[in-house]
Motif scaffolding. Structure first.
Motif, PDB file in Angstrom:
ATOM      1  N   LYS A   1      40.083  13.736  72.335  1.00 53.75           N
ATOM      2  CA  LYS A   1      40.594  13.083  71.144  1.00 53.75           C
ATOM      3  C   LYS A   1      41.431  11.874  71.548  1.00 53.75           C
ATOM      4  N   PHE A   2      41.216  10.759  70.867  1.00 59.93           N
ATOM      5  CA  PHE A   2      41.928   9.513  71.146  1.00 59.93           C
ATOM      6  C   PHE A   2      42.729   9.097  69.921  1.00 59.93           C
ATOM      7  N   ASP A   3      43.721   8.250  70.152  1.00 61.01           N
ATOM      8  CA  ASP A   3      44.479   7.691  69.043  1.00 61.01           C
ATOM      9  C   ASP A   3      43.856   6.358  68.644  1.00 61.01           C
ATOM     10  N   GLY A   4      42.594   6.422  68.256  1.00 58.83           N
ATOM     11  CA  GLY A   4      41.847   5.230  67.891  1.00 58.83           C
ATOM     12  C   GLY A   4      40.479   5.616  67.351  1.00 58.83           C
ATOM     13  N   TRP A   5      39.799   4.652  66.810  1.00 56.82           N
ATOM     14  CA  TRP A   5      38.495   4.810  66.149  1.00 56.82           C
ATOM     15  C   TRP A   5      37.416   4.939  67.220  1.00 56.82           C
ATOM     16  N   THR A   6      36.815   6.113  67.376  1.00 59.52           N
ATOM     17  CA  THR A   6      35.796   6.324  68.401  1.00 59.52           C
ATOM     18  C   THR A   6      34.428   5.884  67.899  1.00 59.52           C
ATOM     19  N   ARG A   7      33.837   4.949  68.630  1.00 61.67           N
ATOM     20  CA  ARG A   7      32.491   4.467  68.285  1.00 61.67           C
ATOM     21  C   ARG A   7      31.909   3.774  69.491  1.00 61.67           C
ATOM     22  N   GLY A   8      30.641   4.011  69.748  1.00 56.92           N
ATOM     23  CA  GLY A   8      29.981   3.534  70.960  1.00 56.92           C
ATOM     24  C   GLY A   8      29.930   4.674  71.960  1.00 56.92           C
ATOM     25  N   LEU A   9      28.706   5.004  72.426  1.00 55.40           N
ATOM     26  CA  LEU A   9      28.549   6.159  73.304  1.00 55.40           C
ATOM     27  C   LEU A   9      27.308   5.998  74.170  1.00 55.40           C
ATOM     28  N   ALA A  10      27.485   6.226  75.468  1.00 60.59           N
ATOM     29  CA  ALA A  10      26.357   6.191  76.400  1.00 60.59           C
ATOM     30  C   ALA A  10      26.594   7.239  77.477  1.00 60.59           C
ATOM     31  N   PHE A  11      25.499   7.752  78.048  1.00 64.57           N
ATOM     32  CA  PHE A  11      25.591   8.788  79.068  1.00 64.57           C
ATOM     33  C   PHE A  11      24.853   8.356  80.333  1.00 64.57           C
ATOM     34  N   PHE A  12      25.438   8.684  81.468  1.00 67.92           N
ATOM     35  CA  PHE A  12      24.767   8.452  82.746  1.00 67.92           C
ATOM     36  C   PHE A  12      25.357   9.394  83.790  1.00 67.92           C
ATOM     37  N   ASN A  13      24.480  10.222  84.391  1.00 70.08           N
ATOM     38  CA  ASN A  13      24.883  11.065  85.516  1.00 70.08           C
ATOM     39  C   ASN A  13      26.120  11.912  85.196  1.00 70.08           C
ATOM     40  N   ASN A  14      26.081  12.601  84.047  1.00 69.85           N
ATOM     41  CA  ASN A  14      27.163  13.484  83.590  1.00 69.85           C
ATOM     42  C   ASN A  14      28.469  12.754  83.294  1.00 69.85           C
ATOM     43  N   ILE A  15      28.363  11.455  83.077  1.00 67.52           N
ATOM     44  CA  ILE A  15      29.515  10.666  82.639  1.00 67.52           C
ATOM     45  C   ILE A  15      29.237  10.166  81.226  1.00 67.52           C
ATOM     46  N   ALA A  16      30.213  10.341  80.334  1.00 68.40           N
ATOM     47  CA  ALA A  16      30.111   9.785  78.987  1.00 68.40           C
ATOM     48  C   ALA A  16      31.001   8.559  78.900  1.00 68.40           C
ATOM     49  N   PHE A  17      30.439   7.460  78.438  1.00 63.11           N
ATOM     50  CA  PHE A  17      31.205   6.244  78.186  1.00 63.11           C
ATOM     51  C   PHE A  17      31.453   6.177  76.681  1.00 63.11           C
TER      52      PHE A  17
END
Length: 388
Positions: A289-305
């Motif tokens: 959870k972040f203190d901001g608007w979450t939008r934009g998501l990509a996955f690579f090698n078990n990493i989520a951006f």
């Protein structure tokens, strides 16, 4: 010489000098659109830089209200940041077989822009032809649509490119071989309700087919108020639809965005609460959870951006779960196994992130432009002689 004749001479000079620079041809003047050197200022935290270099990828990030697409990669401990200036860029899709990138651009008229990497420079006007070691993305095709389509997300499903039309509550298949606008081929609503934005249907979690995909929306059905109206109810009203049944398979979300399928799980950003997680038994399992608007998501090698954005003051009511008074414009890297943040990059003068995607850094170095300034002679030569 009369005043009228003098004005005409000045006018001809202005016209003769206009649109000589490639960046102006693509999208117009930087400063006029608020693209300034500060737009690229950045701060990195944690191990973001070393992670980017280790993964050997180029991240593509759309910052929609700033009319920017950012490319990021790292080599020899140094961040390489470049950009392209397009009108209000939103969703990104990468065709990994053809190495082409597609961007949804949602000012009216709406556009779907195709980007391709430059292969070499042709022989021309005494310049030698040569293959390029750097693989830079430049616009190769664009298709225009009425602004009512109001595209947000893009996705590759198999070999085909799909776009979600928020304005028409549905999904179309993009066909660059025809000039006509494609019709809605999937929607949870009847055709009679497809000409007005009722649901804010805003992301495509691409499966192996359209029926195996999922779609996020801010509402399950049309109501008294429409998206864009500050009275439009959002708290716990967001849903995810099944492509196969057109029925809701997850509820209690608030302005969900960026739905993706990764390792057989359905992931989503619950924007109105600043959350990122996956869907389990029809509910959101929050990872971070972040203190901001979450939008934009990509996955690579078990990493989520995960993209985290500032809240538009006018629509503060659309983020009932975010309590902080100030937010940031950042991309966070999250280790999915450890469920912890590895690092982040923040743009202090940034605003809102929409889409995030990745490309193999061996196939894409980014964009031709590294600062919002008149193009160098090398940059002009690149656009003058490139082959795609």
């Amino acid at each position: 010489m009369s005043g009228t004749e003098l004005d005409f001479e000045k006018l001809k000079e202005i016209q003769n000098n206009a649109l000589r620079d490639p960046y102006q041809v693509i999208c117009g003047n930087y400063e006029l659109h608020g693209v300034l050197p500060q737009s690229l200022d950045h701060q990195m935290r944690g191990n973001f830089l070393s992670l980017l270099e280790k993964l050997k990828i180029t991240l593509l990030v759309t910052r929609e209200y700033e009319h920017l697409i950012i490319a990021l990669n790292a080599k020899n401990g140094k961040l390489n940041q470049s950009f392209l200036h397009l009108p209000h860029p939103n969703g990104i899709a990468v065709n990994r077989k053809t190495n082409k990138v597609y961007i949804a651009s949602t000012r009216s008229p709406s556009q779907i822009v195709e980007l391709s990497t430059i292969k070499n420079l042709m022989v021309r006007d005494g310049h030698p032809g040569k293959n390029r070691k750097d693989k830079l993305l430049v616009p190769s095709r664009v298709k225009y649509y009425a602004g009512a389509y109001y595209f947000h997300d893009l996705a590759m499903i198999g070999e085909k490119l799909y776009a979600n039309s928020v304005g028409k509550n549905g999904v179309i298949e993009i066909n660059f071989s025809t000039s006509s606008s494609e019709k809605i081929i999937w929607s949870p609503l009847s055709s009679r309700a497809q000409n007005t934005n009722h649901l804010q249907l805003n992301s495509i979690a691409a499966g192996k087919s359209l029926s195996e995909s999922y779609f996020s929306a801010s509402a399950e059905k049309p109501g008294e108020y429409k998206p864009g109206d500050i009275r439009f109810p959002v708290d716990k009203k967001g849903v995810i639809f099944s492509g196969k049944t057109k029925k809701v398979i997850a509820r209690n979300l608030t302005r969900p965005h960026s739905a993706k399928i990764y390792k057989n799980r359905l992931w989503v950003n619950n924007s109105g609460y600043g959350e990122f997680g996956n869907i389990q038994n029809g509910e959101l399992n929050v990872i971070t959870k972040f203190d901001g608007w979450t939008r934009g998501l990509a996955f690579f090698n078990n990493i989520a951006f995960v993209g985290v954005s500032k809240i538009i003051p006018k629509f503060r009511v659309y983020a009932p779960g975010i309590k902080g008074e100030s937010q940031e414009c950042s991309v966070y890297a999250i280790d999915l196994k450890e469920k912890k943040i590895i690092g982040a990059i923040e743009w202090p003068y940034g605003n809102q992130i929409y889409g995030i995607e990745w490309m193999d850094a061996k196939k894409c170095d980014g964009f031709p432009f590294t600062k919002p300034a008149p193009s160098t002679e090398n940059e002009k030569d690149l656009f003058f002689r490139h082959n795609l």
